[in-house]
Design a protein around this motif. Structure first.
Motif, PDB file in Angstrom:
ATOM      1  N   SER A  35      10.500 -18.124  11.625  1.00  0.00           N
ATOM      2  CA  SER A  35      11.014 -17.498  10.402  1.00  0.00           C
ATOM      3  C   SER A  35       9.882 -17.006   9.515  1.00  0.00           C
ATOM      4  CB  SER A  35      11.874 -18.489   9.617  1.00  0.00           C
ATOM      5  OG  SER A  35      13.025 -18.822  10.325  1.00  0.00           O
ATOM      6  N   ASP A  72      11.039 -21.937   0.235  1.00  0.00           N
ATOM      7  CA  ASP A  72      12.459 -21.608   0.406  1.00  0.00           C
ATOM      8  C   ASP A  72      12.858 -21.586   1.876  1.00  0.00           C
ATOM      9  OD1 ASP A  72      12.726 -21.418  -2.335  1.00  0.00           O
ATOM     10  OD2 ASP A  72      12.528 -19.220  -2.361  1.00  0.00           O
ATOM     11  N   ILE A  73      12.009 -21.042   2.735  1.00  0.00           N
ATOM     12  CA  ILE A  73      12.309 -21.005   4.167  1.00  0.00           C
ATOM     13  C   ILE A  73      12.321 -22.414   4.738  1.00  0.00           C
ATOM     14  CG2 ILE A  73      11.386 -20.306   6.415  1.00  0.00           C
ATOM     15  CD1 ILE A  73      10.491 -17.687   5.038  1.00  0.00           C
ATOM     16  N   LYS A  76      15.458 -24.695   3.999  1.00  0.00           N
ATOM     17  CA  LYS A  76      16.700 -24.400   4.710  1.00  0.00           C
ATOM     18  C   LYS A  76      16.950 -25.404   5.835  1.00  0.00           C
ATOM     19  CE  LYS A  76      16.547 -19.458   3.867  1.00  0.00           C
ATOM     20  NZ  LYS A  76      16.361 -18.135   4.483  1.00  0.00           N
ATOM     21  N   TYR A  77      15.894 -26.064   6.292  1.00  0.00           N
ATOM     22  CA  TYR A  77      15.997 -27.004   7.399  1.00  0.00           C
ATOM     23  C   TYR A  77      16.008 -28.458   6.942  1.00  0.00           C
ATOM     24  CZ  TYR A  77      15.192 -22.887  10.138  1.00  0.00           C
ATOM     25  OH  TYR A  77      15.317 -21.643  10.691  1.00  0.00           O
TER      26      TYR A  77
END
Length: 92
Positions: A35, A72-73, A76-77
């Motif tokens: 990502s 932010d990326i 997400k996990y």
């Protein structure tokens, strides 16, 4: 239906589906790496993503990166397991 400490209602069907889709730490780290590369163009020379000890560590190796977007990326996990009755975070 259980109500979390924040007052938001949980949908048990959605919760059940989420639990069956949990990925390993290594798979999540790999997804974060891809990502970062796809969305921001960051390579492994700029950002390090390591899965170790039930955690994923993301480290910026060079200055000038957009750390908020990286955060932010990575978030997400994030998965936090809670005890249904009390809402306590489970750790092990």
């Amino acid at each position: 239906m259980w109500v979390s400490p924040e007052g938001a209602k949980r949908n048990h069907e959605t919760e059940r589906k989420r639990k069956t889709m949990i990925m390993t730490d290594a798979a999540a780290a790999s997804e974060i790496r891809s990502s970062l590369k796809k969305l921001l163009g960051y390579t492994n020379r700029q950002v390090s993503v390591v899965a170790r000890d039930y955690a994923i560590w993301v480290k910026a190796k060079v200055a000038g990166l957009d750390l908020q977007k990286v955060y932010d990326i990575a978030m997400k996990y994030q998965i936090i397991e809670r005890k249904e009755k009390t809402g306590e975070i489970l750790c092990g």
